[in-house]
Design a protein around this motif. Structure first.
Motif, PDB file in Angstrom:
ATOM      1  N   LYS A   1       0.833  -1.198   0.000  1.00 34.57           N
ATOM      2  CA  LYS A   1       0.000   0.000   0.000  1.00 34.57           C
ATOM      3  C   LYS A   1       0.874   1.257   0.000  1.00 34.57           C
ATOM      4  CE  LYS A   1      -3.912  -2.256   0.296  1.00 34.57           C
ATOM      5  NZ  LYS A   1      -4.866  -2.286  -0.838  1.00 34.57           N
ATOM      6  N   PHE A   2       0.390   2.277  -0.678  1.00 38.54           N
ATOM      7  CA  PHE A   2       1.061   3.574  -0.741  1.00 38.54           C
ATOM      8  C   PHE A   2       0.289   4.519   0.170  1.00 38.54           C
ATOM      9  CE2 PHE A   2       3.160   6.683  -3.994  1.00 38.54           C
ATOM     10  CZ  PHE A   2       3.583   7.495  -2.948  1.00 38.54           C
ATOM     11  N   THR A   3       0.899   4.872   1.298  1.00 39.07           N
ATOM     12  CA  THR A   3       0.276   5.754   2.272  1.00 39.07           C
ATOM     13  C   THR A   3       0.953   7.108   2.231  1.00 39.07           C
ATOM     14  OG1 THR A   3      -0.214   3.874   3.716  1.00 39.07           O
ATOM     15  CG2 THR A   3      -0.330   6.072   4.699  1.00 39.07           C
ATOM     16  N   VAL A   4       0.175   8.165   2.130  1.00 39.35           N
ATOM     17  CA  VAL A   4       0.707   9.521   2.137  1.00 39.35           C
ATOM     18  C   VAL A   4       0.361  10.185   3.463  1.00 39.35           C
ATOM     19  CG1 VAL A   4       0.444  11.839   1.155  1.00 39.35           C
ATOM     20  CG2 VAL A   4       0.726   9.866  -0.346  1.00 39.35           C
ATOM     21  N   VAL A   5       1.358  10.839   4.059  1.00 40.76           N
ATOM     22  CA  VAL A   5       1.152  11.628   5.270  1.00 40.76           C
ATOM     23  C   VAL A   5       1.136  13.093   4.861  1.00 40.76           C
ATOM     24  CG1 VAL A   5       1.989  12.179   7.581  1.00 40.76           C
ATOM     25  CG2 VAL A   5       2.360   9.878   6.637  1.00 40.76           C
ATOM     26  N   ALA A   6       0.045  13.766   5.169  1.00 41.64           N
ATOM     27  CA  ALA A   6      -0.130  15.168   4.783  1.00 41.64           C
ATOM     28  C   ALA A   6      -0.284  16.021   6.027  1.00 41.64           C
ATOM     29  CB  ALA A   6      -1.359  15.309   3.882  1.00 41.64           C
TER      30      ALA A   6
ATOM     31  N   LEU B   1       4.049  14.124   1.578  1.00 48.22           N
ATOM     32  CA  LEU B   1       3.872  14.921   0.361  1.00 48.22           C
ATOM     33  C   LEU B   1       3.162  16.227   0.708  1.00 48.22           C
ATOM     34  CD1 LEU B   1       2.681  12.318  -2.327  1.00 48.22           C
ATOM     35  CD2 LEU B   1       4.998  13.192  -1.955  1.00 48.22           C
ATOM     36  N   SER B   2       3.729  17.323   0.228  1.00 49.22           N
ATOM     37  CA  SER B   2       3.085  18.630   0.422  1.00 49.22           C
ATOM     38  C   SER B   2       1.995  18.865  -0.612  1.00 49.22           C
ATOM     39  CB  SER B   2       4.128  19.743   0.343  1.00 49.22           C
ATOM     40  OG  SER B   2       5.098  19.606   1.356  1.00 49.22           O
ATOM     41  N   ASN B   3       2.177  18.282  -1.803  1.00 47.12           N
ATOM     42  CA  ASN B   3       1.236  18.477  -2.893  1.00 47.12           C
ATOM     43  C   ASN B   3       0.051  17.514  -2.727  1.00 47.12           C
ATOM     44  OD1 ASN B   3      -0.059  18.216  -5.504  1.00 47.12           O
ATOM     45  ND2 ASN B   3       1.694  19.297  -6.380  1.00 47.12           N
ATOM     46  N   LEU B   4      -1.074  18.052  -2.323  1.00 47.23           N
ATOM     47  CA  LEU B   4      -2.237  17.208  -2.069  1.00 47.23           C
ATOM     48  C   LEU B   4      -2.787  16.588  -3.349  1.00 47.23           C
ATOM     49  CD1 LEU B   4      -4.170  19.259   0.645  1.00 47.23           C
ATOM     50  CD2 LEU B   4      -2.684  17.261   0.959  1.00 47.23           C
TER      51      LEU B   4
ATOM     52  N   TRP C   1      -1.023  15.339  -5.805  1.00 45.07           N
ATOM     53  CA  TRP C   1      -0.273  14.107  -6.006  1.00 45.07           C
ATOM     54  C   TRP C   1      -0.707  13.041  -5.003  1.00 45.07           C
ATOM     55  CZ3 TRP C   1       4.889  17.164  -6.679  1.00 45.07           C
ATOM     56  CH2 TRP C   1       5.055  17.484  -8.038  1.00 45.07           C
ATOM     57  N   ALA C   2      -0.979  13.461  -3.778  1.00 44.86           N
ATOM     58  CA  ALA C   2      -1.459  12.513  -2.769  1.00 44.86           C
ATOM     59  C   ALA C   2      -2.765  11.866  -3.230  1.00 44.86           C
ATOM     60  CB  ALA C   2      -1.662  13.229  -1.435  1.00 44.86           C
ATOM     61  N   GLU C   3      -3.666  12.689  -3.742  1.00 43.99           N
ATOM     62  CA  GLU C   3      -4.961  12.174  -4.201  1.00 43.99           C
ATOM     63  C   GLU C   3      -4.800  11.240  -5.396  1.00 43.99           C
ATOM     64  OE1 GLU C   3      -7.643  16.085  -2.941  1.00 43.99           O
ATOM     65  OE2 GLU C   3      -6.688  15.970  -4.904  1.00 43.99           O
ATOM     66  N   LYS C   4      -3.819  11.503  -6.241  1.00 46.15           N
ATOM     67  CA  LYS C   4      -3.633  10.708  -7.454  1.00 46.15           C
ATOM     68  C   LYS C   4      -2.972   9.360  -7.180  1.00 46.15           C
ATOM     69  CE  LYS C   4      -1.522  10.899 -12.069  1.00 46.15           C
ATOM     70  NZ  LYS C   4      -0.808  11.764 -13.059  1.00 46.15           N
ATOM     71  N   PHE C   5      -1.991   9.309  -6.276  1.00 43.13           N
ATOM     72  CA  PHE C   5      -1.183   8.110  -6.119  1.00 43.13           C
ATOM     73  C   PHE C   5      -1.467   7.292  -4.854  1.00 43.13           C
ATOM     74  CE2 PHE C   5       1.385  10.699  -9.005  1.00 43.13           C
ATOM     75  CZ  PHE C   5       1.735   9.765  -9.962  1.00 43.13           C
ATOM     76  N   ALA C   6      -2.004   7.902  -3.821  1.00 38.78           N
ATOM     77  CA  ALA C   6      -2.096   7.222  -2.525  1.00 38.78           C
ATOM     78  C   ALA C   6      -3.231   6.202  -2.457  1.00 38.78           C
ATOM     79  CB  ALA C   6      -2.264   8.250  -1.412  1.00 38.78           C
TER      80      ALA C   6
ATOM     81  N   GLY D   1       0.681  17.314  15.647  1.00 39.70           N
ATOM     82  CA  GLY D   1       1.092  16.043  16.231  1.00 39.70           C
ATOM     83  C   GLY D   1      -0.002  15.024  16.448  1.00 39.70           C
ATOM     84  N   ARG D   2      -1.178  15.292  15.936  1.00 41.39           N
ATOM     85  CA  ARG D   2      -2.299  14.356  16.094  1.00 41.39           C
ATOM     86  C   ARG D   2      -2.876  13.988  14.726  1.00 41.39           C
ATOM     87  NH1 ARG D   2      -4.453  13.818  21.219  1.00 41.39           N
ATOM     88  NH2 ARG D   2      -3.652  15.279  22.790  1.00 41.39           N
ATOM     89  N   VAL D   3      -3.374  12.763  14.615  1.00 39.91           N
ATOM     90  CA  VAL D   3      -4.052  12.331  13.392  1.00 39.91           C
ATOM     91  C   VAL D   3      -5.445  12.940  13.386  1.00 39.91           C
ATOM     92  CG1 VAL D   3      -4.969  10.366  12.102  1.00 39.91           C
ATOM     93  CG2 VAL D   3      -2.751  10.172  13.247  1.00 39.91           C
ATOM     94  N   VAL D   4      -5.726  13.725  12.334  1.00 42.09           N
ATOM     95  CA  VAL D   4      -7.040  14.374  12.240  1.00 42.09           C
ATOM     96  C   VAL D   4      -7.945  13.670  11.236  1.00 42.09           C
ATOM     97  CG1 VAL D   4      -6.297  16.624  13.072  1.00 42.09           C
ATOM     98  CG2 VAL D   4      -6.076  16.088  10.634  1.00 42.09           C
ATOM     99  N   PHE D   5      -7.352  12.904  10.320  1.00 42.99           N
ATOM    100  CA  PHE D   5      -8.157  12.032   9.465  1.00 42.99           C
ATOM    101  C   PHE D   5      -7.269  10.940   8.883  1.00 42.99           C
ATOM    102  CE2 PHE D   5      -7.056  15.498   6.426  1.00 42.99           C
ATOM    103  CZ  PHE D   5      -6.428  14.754   5.432  1.00 42.99           C
ATOM    104  N   ASP D   6      -7.908   9.828   8.541  1.00 42.50           N
ATOM    105  CA  ASP D   6      -7.237   8.676   7.937  1.00 42.50           C
ATOM    106  C   ASP D   6      -8.240   8.079   6.958  1.00 42.50           C
ATOM    107  OD1 ASP D   6      -6.062   6.262   7.270  1.00 42.50           O
ATOM    108  OD2 ASP D   6      -5.392   5.798   9.290  1.00 42.50           O
ATOM    109  N   VAL D   7      -8.042   8.363   5.659  1.00 42.00           N
ATOM    110  CA  VAL D   7      -9.052   8.005   4.665  1.00 42.00           C
ATOM    111  C   VAL D   7      -8.418   7.245   3.501  1.00 42.00           C
ATOM    112  CG1 VAL D   7     -10.482  10.009   5.234  1.00 42.00           C
ATOM    113  CG2 VAL D   7      -8.776  10.189   3.401  1.00 42.00           C
ATOM    114  N   ALA D   8      -9.265   6.570   2.741  1.00 39.73           N
ATOM    115  CA  ALA D   8      -8.793   5.914   1.518  1.00 39.73           C
ATOM    116  C   ALA D   8      -8.321   6.971   0.538  1.00 39.73           C
ATOM    117  CB  ALA D   8      -9.922   5.083   0.905  1.00 39.73           C
ATOM    118  N   GLY D   9      -7.365   6.585  -0.329  1.00 37.80           N
ATOM    119  CA  GLY D   9      -6.848   7.523  -1.320  1.00 37.80           C
ATOM    120  C   GLY D   9      -7.952   7.973  -2.275  1.00 37.80           C
TER     121      GLY D   9
END
Length: 240
Positions: free
Chosen positions: A29-34, A202-205, A207-212, A221-229
């Protein structure tokens, strides 16, 4: 493959950089942290790769508790989980091939390392991996003559031949032209198809939407969302 539970990281001055973070990086899986600057993205990757000590929390590798497993489990994490900085360190006077061959040193007997001998299997393995990332024609080019994107792919090759099963990349395409950036991200996506877990900041959202396959948002410092690409909603973007 690698999972953090209740990860908390405080600096010596008492500042909390990560707070009660739950994070899972799955094989294939390709996970992006934004997140915005200072949200803890880089620190998260460093903690997962044990480049930074944890204040508290659990780290699991294939379901096994790393901290309870002692030094052997920590060594396994260092071998199987590769952390690549934004600007990877390569020896500028050595070729792409020789820089990548550094990744085989832990599989090479000491006597071979001492005399500088390389096994044919190691040589062919590195050449195969360079071909997979589109750098076979640059194998004998010195790192100083490679572009930023090419150096990044050499660093990825080095991690893979080292035996990495997870790649943690901190801003791997920052400063690259759009074509080079897309090539790097496409290569990383293809590696997921071979069972590698890829986590990238990735700073470019777009690209995150396209590849993740997954997008994890961090804020303070907290997770505010964790969603499918997918395309992020306006609300999700505003949370970062």
């Amino acid at each position: 493959m690698i999972e953090a539970r209740r990860l908390t990281k405080r600096l010596v001055d008492g500042k909390t950089v990560l707070s009660d973070v739950h994070f899972l990086a799955d094989s294939g899986k390709f996970t992006v942290v934004a997140g915005a600057s200072g949200s803890g993205k880089s620190m998260l990757l460093k903690c997962l790769a044990l480049r930074e000590t944890w204040t508290s929390g659990e780290l699991l590798l294939d379901g096994e508790d790393v901290f309870k497993g002692g030094w052997k489990m920590k060594m396994r994490v260092r071998r199987e989980v590769a952390y690549l900085e934004e600007k990877p360190e390569l020896n500028p006077g050595r070729t792409a091939l020789k820089n990548a061959l550094v990744g085989t040193r832990y599989q090479t007997p000491l006597w071979r390392r001492l005399i500088g001998s390389v096994r044919n299997d190691d040589y062919m393995g590195v050449m195969d991996t360079l071909e997979q990332v589109g750098l076979l024609d640059k194998a004998h080019t010195k790192a100083s003559a490679l572009s930023g994107g090419e150096r990044q792919r050499v660093a990825i090759t080095r991690a893979l031949v080292h035996g990495a099963r997870a790649l943690l990349l901190d801003e791997p395409v920052t400063g690259l032209d759009p074509h080079s950036a897309e090539r790097i991200l496409a290569d990383l996506k293809a590696m997921c198809g071979r069972g590698i877990a890829v986590v990238a900041v990735l700073s470019n959202l777009e690209w995150a939407e396209k590849f993740a396959d997954r997008i994890v948002g961090l804020k303070e410092g907290r997770v505010v969302f964790d969603v499918a690409g997918r395309r992020l909603t306006g609300r999700e973007r505003s949370m970062l």
